[in-house]
Design a protein around this motif. Structure first.
Motif, mmCIF file in Angstrom:
data_model
loop_
_atom_site.group_PDB
_atom_site.id
_atom_site.type_symbol
_atom_site.label_atom_id
_atom_site.label_comp_id
_atom_site.label_asym_id
_atom_site.label_seq_id
_atom_site.Cartn_x
_atom_site.Cartn_y
_atom_site.Cartn_z
ATOM 1 N N ARG A 33 39.272 50.531 36.361
ATOM 2 C CA ARG A 33 38.718 49.183 36.533
ATOM 3 C C ARG A 33 39.843 48.422 37.382
ATOM 4 N N GLN A 88 39.639 49.799 40.958
ATOM 5 C CA GLN A 88 38.257 49.343 41.685
ATOM 6 C C GLN A 88 38.408 48.018 41.970
ATOM 7 N N SER A 89 38.885 47.025 40.978
ATOM 8 C CA SER A 89 38.934 45.740 41.564
ATOM 9 C C SER A 89 39.937 45.268 42.511
ATOM 10 N N SER A 90 40.936 45.993 42.676
ATOM 11 C CA SER A 90 41.998 45.992 43.910
ATOM 12 C C SER A 90 41.440 46.401 45.001
ATOM 13 N N SER A 110 44.744 39.916 46.768
ATOM 14 C CA SER A 110 44.635 41.097 46.191
ATOM 15 C C SER A 110 45.874 41.582 45.398
ATOM 16 N N ARG A 136 46.126 39.267 42.029
ATOM 17 C CA ARG A 136 45.183 39.755 41.104
ATOM 18 C C ARG A 136 45.629 41.286 40.490
ATOM 19 N N MET A 164 46.183 41.768 36.244
ATOM 20 C CA MET A 164 45.535 42.678 35.863
ATOM 21 C C MET A 164 46.564 43.778 34.765
#
Length: 756
Positions: free
Chosen positions: A382, A385-387, A422, A425, A429
């Protein structure tokens, strides 16, 4: 006769018309009450000539009759329930009286046998009175015999009553008294052998009856904890400790299963609250069972082994239940926080049993580890993918991280650190991941799985940053590998390096410090302050080196990208070729000595990047210096390693001449001078430049010319390079001719250039 019977049956029950006539149940059952009722004949008479429809109708009729019969029985039971209870009590009382009568008859029979034996012994005594003594015979005193026999009868009556009334303590005292009397009678020979045998057998039977009563009480769910312990202890005193201990554990297991079923029925969701309640229930039950086991049987190894086996079984059942209802779903969803909280609770409850000698952590580890690894993998995926999604829209501008998130509040970024969206975040994370994975790593001994996962996602993020460079080799080979926003300007491209460096050098190691395997660290200590023991551990040093290698990959891609922009045109043609220097000797006029345009561009690019990194890499000047050093080395090493460049200069149709050699020498000296002034001239770069200058001189010497007769002194190259640097930076002022010797090559070249 048979035909008549069948006819009466047919007339009594009839067919479907009788069912539709709503006859009473008693009328319907008349045929079955007769003494001559034959089931086979009845079925044959009903089904012999029936078709399929009639058979189904009969089946329906019989089912209806069965329901009506059951209802009639229920009504009958309820109507006579009080009489039934009263009769049951009377039957129980009658059974007790019959049992007492049987015991009395048994005692009387024993007494008769005893008297008969006494008479026989008396006759023997009359024949041989000299050989036997009174102690060798049974004591035949009538009063004493009557007393012991009477006691036996009364003993059995009293014991029967005590057992019937379930008075355990008094029953056990009576059994002990009976055992003592039997031993005394055997020693003193006050009872005949048959009477003594009867007494011992009866005591043994009553002891077994009491043991069965206690076992039944232990197995009852309604038995309270205090009564349970008393019953188990009493059963052990009866000499059946193994059975008592086994029944104790089975009783706790039944109660535990009942409580688990109740808990599952009262919960609509199987989240952390359910896991906490279930863990508390299971491990508190195991703890209570261990306490009762110790109180009842002590520390006997055989009982301890049984307790451990039982506790392991309960822990495995608990682990499978929690895994099926809670961990499996959270692991599939990548919900690491739920998994971490659940396992933390379980580990806490499990650790409370270690003082009792029950180490159940390995049991939980075996069952929880696969699910935890799945949750870690899902969470890392996850993050990756988010990055990637954020990198597709990141404008690569740096800003301070906003406060308020869970990650920033627990591990705040220092005020001087800036990251793009990015990277911010990604950092948050990773921090959240490590916060949740820390307790898991400690509880389940994951052997660095979490840290390896962080390395994996960081490498993936660095790949995104590399793909964001214009003309990245990875983008060219696989343009759909990742969709990222291209960093167009040098500031944006430098921001990519800032993201990777700050994450690898400070932010990720700070977050990972909580799960690294050695001692604690003081997170409030500044990064450049006194380092803790943990920071010097080989494991952490090696892990940080792996992070730095990813940063080095990005830095090398950055340098290669900018070097290729200088060396090649947009159409792919080579700008830095040997023709620049070979063609100079064909000119009719002496050239104006100044660094070649491509090296002027290199200097300008390095100057711009140096200005950018001085603003972005505050406190990390060493990395900025290495970046400039690597970029310069990339260009010079390309010249040194380009075989076609040297083949044309050394063995081509038009070899390198004196003017070309002088220009090449000037370009290399120019690079050394501005790199030295910028403090990014490495020993390796200095040596490579010296080597390629020497190679160029050898190329001219190979043509038969003496290059040293045409080359100026080294001071000339240094002076021209210095003048060029000042002019390119706008710091030069050459309006006057100064105090130089006009015949000096440096003066003439400078005047030639500045006069334009």
């Amino acid at each position: 006769m048979e035909a008549r019977t069948r006819g009466s049956m047919s007339s009594s029950i009839g067919g479907s018309e009788e069912l539709e006539a709503n006859l009473t149940l008693s009328d319907r059952l008349k045929v079955f009450k007769g003494s001559t009722f034959d089931p086979e004949a009845y079925v044959t008479s009903k089904c012999q000539h029936m078709n399929e429809k009639e058979t189904k109708h009969l089946t329906s009729y019989l089912v209806e009759l069965k329901k009506a019969s059951a209802e009639e029985m229920r009504k009958s039971v309820y109507a006579n329930y009080a009489a039934f209870i009263r009769t049951s009590k009377e039957i129980s009382a009658l059974e007790g009286q019959l049992l007492s009568m049987r015991n009395l008859l048994s005692a009387q029979a024993a007494l008769v046998h005893g008297l008969a034996d006494g008479v026989h012994i008396s006759s023997l005594c009359a024949d041989d009175a000299d050989d036997l003594t009174d102690q060798d015979l049974y004591n035949m005193d009538s009063k004493q015999l009557s007393k012991i026999e009477t006691w036996v009868v009364e003993f059995f009556d009293r014991l029967e009553v005590l057992l019937a009334e379930k008075r355990v303590d008094e029953s056990m005292a009576a059994l002990e008294e009976g055992r003592r009397v039997a031993m005394e009678a055997q020693e003193q020979r006050t009872l005949s052998p048959s009477t003594l045998l009867s007494l011992n057998n009866e005591i043994k039977a009553k002891r077994q009856e009491l043991a069965d009563q206690l076992a039944e009480a232990i197995g009852q769910p309604s038995t309270r904890a205090g009564e349970l312990r008393s019953a188990v202890l009493a059963l052990k005193k009866l000499g059946d400790g193994s059975r008592a201990h086994t029944l104790l554990l089975k009783s706790y297991e039944r109660r535990l299963q009942a409580n688990i079923q109740s808990l599952r029925g009262s919960n609509t969701s199987y989240g952390v609250a359910f896991a906490a309640a279930l863990s508390q229930l299971v491990f508190s039950t195991i703890a209570q069972a261990a306490s009762d086991s110790l109180a009842v049987v002590g520390e006997d190894p055989s009982y301890s082994s049984e307790l451990v086996t039982w506790a392991v079984k309960q822990a495995e059942s608990f682990a499978l239940l929690l895994k099926r209802h809670t961990l499996a779903s959270s692991a599939a969803a990548g919900s690491l926080r739920v998994t971490a909280e659940c396992i933390q609770l379980c580990a806490s409850h499990c650790s409370s049993l270690e003082s009792r000698g029950l180490a159940l952590s390995p049991v939980l580890l075996k069952h929880f580890r696969p699910g935890v690894e799945q949750a870690l993998t899902g969470n890392l995926k996850r993050i990756e993918q988010s990055s990637a999604a954020l990198a597709a829209s990141d404008d690569w501008s740096l800003a301070y991280t906003p406060t308020g998130s869970r990650a920033s509040s627990s591990t705040p970024i220092a005020p001087h650190l800036k990251l793009s969206i990015s990277a911010q975040r990604f950092n948050s994370m990773v921090q959240e991941f490590l916060e949740d994975a820390g307790p898991l790593d400690e509880a389940l001994q994951l052997d660095g799985i979490a840290l390896d996962g962080v390395l994996q996602v960081f490498n993936a993020y660095v790949d995104l940053l590399i793909n964001a460079l214009p003309g990245s080799a990875e983008n060219e080979e696989n343009p759909v590998h990742r969709i990222v926003r291209i960093a167009e300007t040098e500031s944006q491209q430098t921001a990519l390096l800032v993201n990777a460096l700050l994450l690898a050098d400070e932010l990720i190691p700070r977050s990972a410090s909580r799960i690294l395997p050695q001692g604690s660290t003081n997170q409030s200590t500044p990064r450049r302050g006194a380092s803790s023991d943990r920071q010097n551990r080989p494991e952490q040093r090696e892990w940080k080196k792996k992070l730095q290698r990813s940063v080095d990959r990005l830095r090398d891609s950055f340098c290669r990208q900018h070097a290729l922009e200088l060396i090649f045109t947009e159409e792919g043609e080579v700008r830095l070729s040997s023709e620049i220097y070979i063609l100079m000797d064909e000119a009719t006029e002496e050239p104006e000595w100044f660094p070649s345009p491509i090296f002027q561009e290199l200097f300008a690019k390095l100057t711009r990047i140096a200005t950018i990194v001085s603003d972005m890499f505050v406190g990390r000047e060493r990395f900025a210096t290495i970046l400039l050093m690597r970029l310069t080395e990339t260009v010079i090493l390309w010249i040194s390693d380009d075989q076609s460049f040297w083949e044309e200069m050394e063995t081509g149709d038009k070899p390198l001449g004196p003017l070309g050699l002088q220009q090449f020498y000037l370009d290399m000296e120019f690079v050394m001078i501005f790199a030295s002034q910028g403090r990014y001239l490495s020993r390796n770069l200095h040596q490579v430049i010296k080597n390629i200058i020497a190679r160029a001189i050898e190329a001219v010497s190979a043509t038969g010319l003496d290059p040293y007769t045409t080359l100026p002194e080294e001071e000339w190259f240094a002076e021209v390079a210095q003048i060029a640097i000042k002019m390119l930076t706008g710091k030069g002022n050459f309006g006057g001719h100064g105090e130089r010797d006009v015949t000096s090559p440096s003066v003439s070249s400078a005047k030639s250039y500045t006069s334009n």
